[in-house]
Write a protein that holds these residues in place. Structure first.
Motif, PDB file in Angstrom:
ATOM      1  N   LEU A 139       0.812  -1.210   0.000  1.00 25.02           N
ATOM      2  CA  LEU A 139       0.000   0.000   0.000  1.00 25.02           C
ATOM      3  C   LEU A 139       0.849   1.264   0.000  1.00 25.02           C
ATOM      4  N   ASP A 140       1.880   1.307   0.835  1.00 24.85           N
ATOM      5  CA  ASP A 140       2.738   2.502   0.900  1.00 24.85           C
ATOM      6  C   ASP A 140       3.451   2.751  -0.424  1.00 24.85           C
ATOM      7  N   ASP A 141       3.893   1.678  -1.082  1.00 23.10           N
ATOM      8  CA  ASP A 141       4.567   1.822  -2.378  1.00 23.10           C
ATOM      9  C   ASP A 141       3.599   2.312  -3.451  1.00 23.10           C
ATOM     10  N   ALA A 142       2.373   1.816  -3.431  1.00 22.09           N
ATOM     11  CA  ALA A 142       1.366   2.260  -4.401  1.00 22.09           C
ATOM     12  C   ALA A 142       1.045   3.735  -4.188  1.00 22.09           C
ATOM     13  N   LYS A 143       0.941   4.151  -2.929  1.00 22.28           N
ATOM     14  CA  LYS A 143       0.681   5.564  -2.633  1.00 22.28           C
ATOM     15  C   LYS A 143       1.830   6.433  -3.138  1.00 22.28           C
ATOM     16  N   ALA A 144       3.063   5.964  -2.971  1.00 24.87           N
ATOM     17  CA  ALA A 144       4.230   6.722  -3.439  1.00 24.87           C
ATOM     18  C   ALA A 144       4.185   6.875  -4.961  1.00 24.87           C
ATOM     19  N   LEU A 145       3.802   5.818  -5.670  1.00 20.74           N
ATOM     20  CA  LEU A 145       3.677   5.912  -7.127  1.00 20.74           C
ATOM     21  C   LEU A 145       2.649   6.971  -7.521  1.00 20.74           C
ATOM     22  N   ILE A 146       1.533   6.981  -6.856  1.00 20.70           N
ATOM     23  CA  ILE A 146       0.481   7.962  -7.156  1.00 20.70           C
ATOM     24  C   ILE A 146       0.984   9.379  -6.891  1.00 20.70           C
ATOM     25  N   GLU A 147       1.695   9.571  -5.773  1.00 20.36           N
ATOM     26  CA  GLU A 147       2.240  10.896  -5.444  1.00 20.36           C
ATOM     27  C   GLU A 147       3.261  11.348  -6.488  1.00 20.36           C
TER      28      GLU A 147
END
Length: 164
Positions: A139-147
């Motif tokens: 989840l944290d990695d996916a959020k970083a990609l979106i950011e």
């Protein structure tokens, strides 16, 4: 364990198992029972068909002369059952839509597994040729990609290797 037929406020029907009747009541009261189709927490028990075992006609050795029979239940009228499809077949339109989406994603994309974050970032930066990919990300990695502006979206299914 007890199995209940449940129904949400939107009319979706589904079954679920609970440790006991009291466990269901406790979870339902806390709003922790939700619809398997739409996620609504307004769920109630639906009318269930009782499970009736066939009558046994066993001879009992108890009695005056060892004669007698055990009482049997009255015959249950035959009710035509709906033909059941395989358990792997979608049970609703929502399940069919997810199955169709899965098939299209798997046919038109490359599965990159746990390397999804690196692959998506490399394509976004131009270090790798663009193509459709799917895989797994924390989840944290996916959020970083979106950011970072990398166009990603979660899929409503797990990769085949993760299913039983």
């Amino acid at each position: 364990m007890i199995q209940y037929a449940l129904k949400c406020a939107d009319g979706h029907s589904f079954d679920s198992w609970f440790q006991s009747a009291a466990a269901y009541d406790k979870l339902a009261k806390a709003g922790m029972v939700s619809c398997a189709v739409c996620g609504s927490s307004t769920v109630e028990k639906a009318i269930m068909t009782p499970r009736v075992r066939p009558a046994r006609s066993a001879t009992s050795g108890i009695g005056d002369a060892g004669q007698g029979t055990a009482p049997t239940a009255p015959p249950v009228p035959d009710t035509p059952a709906k033909p059941a499809g395989p358990l792997s077949a979608p049970a609703s339109a929502a399940e069919q839509a997810v199955a169709d989406m899965r098939r299209k994603v798997e046919e038109n994309s490359d599965y990159v597994g746990k390397n999804f974050v690196n692959e998506a970032r490399a394509m976004h930066l131009g270090d790798s040729p663009e193509r459709s990919i799917y895989g797994e990300a924390k989840l944290d990695d996916a959020k970083a990609l979106i950011e970072e502006g990398v166009p990603v979206m979660p899929l409503p299914f797990m990769p085949n290797r993760k299913t039983n």
